[in-house]
Design a protein around this motif. Structure first.
Motif, mmCIF file in Angstrom:
data_model
loop_
_atom_site.group_PDB
_atom_site.id
_atom_site.type_symbol
_atom_site.label_atom_id
_atom_site.label_comp_id
_atom_site.label_asym_id
_atom_site.label_seq_id
_atom_site.Cartn_x
_atom_site.Cartn_y
_atom_site.Cartn_z
ATOM 1 N N GLN A 4 -24.791 2.947 23.112
ATOM 2 C CA GLN A 4 -26.178 3.239 22.787
ATOM 3 C C GLN A 4 -26.546 2.710 21.412
ATOM 4 O OE1 GLN A 4 -27.010 7.379 22.463
ATOM 5 N NE2 GLN A 4 -29.017 7.067 21.495
ATOM 6 N N SER A 5 -25.633 2.897 20.447
ATOM 7 C CA SER A 5 -25.955 2.485 19.092
ATOM 8 C C SER A 5 -26.176 0.983 18.994
ATOM 9 C CB SER A 5 -24.830 2.908 18.139
ATOM 10 O OG SER A 5 -23.618 2.275 18.493
ATOM 11 N N GLU A 6 -25.534 0.233 19.858
ATOM 12 C CA GLU A 6 -25.678 -1.213 19.816
ATOM 13 C C GLU A 6 -26.954 -1.688 20.503
ATOM 14 O OE1 GLU A 6 -21.846 -1.908 21.677
ATOM 15 O OE2 GLU A 6 -21.156 -2.914 19.876
ATOM 16 N N THR A 7 -27.401 -1.009 21.558
ATOM 17 C CA THR A 7 -28.573 -1.451 22.317
ATOM 18 C C THR A 7 -29.835 -0.685 21.975
ATOM 19 O OG1 THR A 7 -28.225 0.114 24.141
ATOM 20 C CG2 THR A 7 -27.051 -1.998 24.252
ATOM 21 N N GLU A 48 -39.991 -1.342 30.471
ATOM 22 C CA GLU A 48 -40.410 -1.608 29.108
ATOM 23 C C GLU A 48 -39.276 -2.188 28.287
ATOM 24 O OE1 GLU A 48 -43.315 1.031 26.702
ATOM 25 O OE2 GLU A 48 -41.294 1.775 26.224
ATOM 26 N N ARG A 49 -38.052 -1.704 28.536
ATOM 27 C CA ARG A 49 -36.871 -2.212 27.848
ATOM 28 C C ARG A 49 -35.647 -1.787 28.633
ATOM 29 N NH1 ARG A 49 -35.269 2.024 23.803
ATOM 30 N NH2 ARG A 49 -36.669 3.789 24.170
ATOM 31 N N ALA A 50 -34.499 -2.262 28.192
ATOM 32 C CA ALA A 50 -33.236 -1.901 28.838
ATOM 33 C C ALA A 50 -32.106 -2.121 27.852
ATOM 34 C CB ALA A 50 -33.009 -2.722 30.106
ATOM 35 N N GLY A 51 -31.027 -1.418 28.058
ATOM 36 C CA GLY A 51 -29.849 -1.623 27.230
ATOM 37 C C GLY A 51 -28.621 -1.133 27.953
ATOM 38 N N GLY A 52 -27.527 -1.869 27.844
ATOM 39 C CA GLY A 52 -26.306 -1.472 28.532
ATOM 40 C C GLY A 52 -26.514 -1.428 30.026
ATOM 41 N N ALA A 53 -26.420 -0.228 30.623
ATOM 42 C CA ALA A 53 -26.610 -0.066 32.063
ATOM 43 C C ALA A 53 -27.793 0.833 32.376
ATOM 44 C CB ALA A 53 -25.338 0.501 32.693
ATOM 45 N N VAL A 54 -28.713 0.970 31.423
ATOM 46 C CA VAL A 54 -29.858 1.859 31.595
ATOM 47 C C VAL A 54 -31.157 1.073 31.443
ATOM 48 C CG1 VAL A 54 -31.104 3.828 30.623
ATOM 49 C CG2 VAL A 54 -28.620 3.928 30.867
ATOM 50 N N VAL A 73 -26.842 -9.432 34.761
ATOM 51 C CA VAL A 73 -26.458 -8.915 33.445
ATOM 52 C C VAL A 73 -25.049 -8.306 33.510
ATOM 53 C CG1 VAL A 73 -28.751 -8.636 32.480
ATOM 54 C CG2 VAL A 73 -27.824 -6.829 33.909
ATOM 55 N N ASN A 74 -24.084 -9.131 33.829
ATOM 56 C CA ASN A 74 -22.701 -8.664 33.892
ATOM 57 C C ASN A 74 -22.249 -8.080 32.558
ATOM 58 O OD1 ASN A 74 -22.853 -9.704 36.430
ATOM 59 N ND2 ASN A 74 -21.211 -11.203 36.201
ATOM 60 N N VAL A 75 -22.752 -8.610 31.441
ATOM 61 C CA VAL A 75 -22.376 -8.113 30.121
ATOM 62 C C VAL A 75 -23.247 -6.939 29.697
ATOM 63 C CG1 VAL A 75 -21.509 -10.354 29.392
ATOM 64 C CG2 VAL A 75 -23.885 -9.731 28.886
ATOM 65 N N GLY A 76 -24.137 -6.469 30.560
ATOM 66 C CA GLY A 76 -25.043 -5.386 30.241
ATOM 67 C C GLY A 76 -26.381 -5.916 29.757
ATOM 68 N N HIS A 77 -27.388 -5.068 29.868
ATOM 69 C CA HIS A 77 -28.727 -5.441 29.415
ATOM 70 C C HIS A 77 -28.765 -5.543 27.898
ATOM 71 C CE1 HIS A 77 -30.893 -4.999 33.265
ATOM 72 N NE2 HIS A 77 -30.035 -4.024 33.513
ATOM 73 N N ALA A 78 -29.450 -6.582 27.423
ATOM 74 C CA ALA A 78 -29.708 -6.749 25.984
ATOM 75 C C ALA A 78 -28.432 -6.629 25.164
ATOM 76 C CB ALA A 78 -30.750 -5.736 25.503
#
Length: 456
Positions: A4-7, A48-54, A73-78
């Motif tokens: 979470q902290s990264e995305t 609106e946005r995405a990060g990781g798997a959310v 997005v095999n490496v995850g979103h954003a």
């Protein structure tokens, strides 16, 4: 793994409105007025946005993504490294058609692909080379162009349940009529379809080698081995239902191609870049194609595709015969280099295997208990559930749609595929955290059990 902290996106499911919510509904009304109805959407919760798997929609709902934008997005979103690479490149050079003024990023991506792609090498063939395009369909179409030019032959062999794209040629290569082909013909000629190895539906005891020989006997009789430019196969079929051919099927195709002067083209558009637990799916049996078509997971969410093949095959095409205005754009090449670095450094192939083990550990007991589940199959983080009418192998698309709808309402994005529309497919980002996957699987299991134990 992406946190979470990264995305900037908390890695948990959270519903604040119904799905879709009021702001999504308002956007959908705008869409209805401006966007053709010919373009569909699985779940009209506008993001609106995405990060990781959310995924976060415009109403603030947080959805767990079990689709990865269809294995993109095999490496995850954003992913922060991909996003940083994109920003840096966009500030320096957004576009210069490689066919006009070339740049290092295109060369670097091709260098990386030639190092990692499983391509058959022969003595004196000059090694392996690559070319870049925009989409999976473009990659497949250019692979066929190369094969026809290099062999001087016309015939293209494809398989039942195949999906290769939406261009005229790749529609001809795709098996399913609706929604991909109906009303769009006539299609390109010299495309010939053969039976696929489909263990669930093949005669009992049929081996992969036998299934391949069955298919190739049809080719030899109806086309002629000396007319075949290439055999194009998905090592695991995607849109057709995540069909995993029986062991021996792909090696037998490769052997036949070598002996008959045809090229084996592996369509790894959906299976590539660690999705199946290997970097490429054909590596599971050590199969080395002559040309590999790539896209989807290559660039962490940006549109890039390519073909990688024996140099003597790709170089057989005359100068200027391959290319395109946006193929290998500088920004998407930067994204691809960052994504491929993450995939290798973080060993996302191993992560895919672990995800697959957790998924099947939950779903296979359901298949034992519920007669409406014919099979749970797949490899790595590419898992499918085929639904049938109990006591038969008749496809049950109604249940597949109902289960998927229940998951959507609960905030879990699932996808349906299969020639009969009866296969649920799971394609989580390979960076998905365990607690998030467990939550998604709880939702999915509840939806499956409720749907398949309710009299309809």
């Amino acid at each position: 793994m992406t946190t979470q902290s990264e995305t900037g996106v908390e890695q948990r499911r959270r519903l604040v409105t119904e799905i879709p919510g009021p702001r999504s509904k308002a956007l959908h009304a705008r869409r209805t007025a401006a966007v053709t109805s010919a373009v569909g959407s699985t779940l009209p919760a506008y993001l609106e946005r995405a990060g990781g798997a959310v995924l976060v929609d415009v109403d603030g709902n947080q959805l767990i993504d079990l689709g990865s934008g269809i294995a993109v997005v095999n490496v995850g979103h954003a992913h922060p490294e991909v996003a940083a690479a994109v920003a840096e490149q966009a500030a320096a050079l957004t576009h210069s058609c490689f066919m006009v003024n070339p740049y290092e990023g295109y060369v670097a991506v091709c260098e990386r692909l030639t190092q990692v792609a499983p391509v058959r090498r022969t003595d004196g063939d000059g090694g392996v080379k690559a070319a870049l395009f925009n989409s999976g369909a473009e990659a497949v179409e250019n692979a066929v162009k190369v094969a026809r030019h290099a062999t001087g032959r016309d015939a293209v062999v494809v398989f039942d349940h195949a999906y290769h794209g939406r261009t005229n040629l790749t529609m001809a290569m795709t098996a399913k009529a609706m929604p991909y082909k109906r009303g769009f013909g006539p299609f390109a000629s010299e495309v010939h379809r053969a039976p696929m190895s489909y263990p669930l539906r093949d005669p009992e005891g049929m081996t992969g080698e036998q299934a391949a020989r069955r298919a190739l006997a049809d080719v030899e009789t109806q086309v002629g081995a000396d007319q075949v430019a290439c055999v194009v196969v998905e090592p695991i079929q995607g849109e057709g239902g995540f069909i995993v051919p029986a062991p021996g099927f792909l090696p037998e195709l490769a052997r036949w191609c070598r002996e008959n002067g045809a090229l084996l083209v592996a369509d790894e558009v959906q299976t590539g870049f660690a999705r199946t637990g290997d970097l490429f799916a054909c590596q599971d049996e050590g199969v080395l194609p002559d040309v590999v078509a790539l896209a989807k997971g290559i660039a962490g969410g940006l549109p890039l595709a390519g073909i990688v093949g024996r140099a003597e095959v790709l170089d057989a095409v005359h100068g200027g015969g391959l290319g395109g205005t946006f193929g290998g754009n500088p920004v998407v090449c930067a994204a691809a280099l960052a994504a491929m670095e993450v995939i290798e450094r973080d060993d996302l192939a191993a992560a895919a295997r672990r995800l697959g083990e957790r998924i099947t550990a939950v779903l296979r007991p359901l298949a034992t208990d519920l007669p409406g589940i014919a099979e749970v199959r797949g490899r790595g983080a590419m898992v499918a559930i085929e639904l049938v009418r109990p006591g038969t192998l008749d496809p049950d698309p109604t249940s597949a749609a109902a289960i998927s709808a229940a998951c959507h309402a609960a905030g879990v994005v699932t996808l349906v595929c299969g020639t009969g529309g009866n296969v649920l497919r799971l394609l989580p980002p390979l960076t998905m955290e365990d607690h998030l996957l467990d939550d998604a699987l709880d939702v999915l299991s509840t939806a499956i059990t409720s749907t398949l134990t309710t009299d309809r």
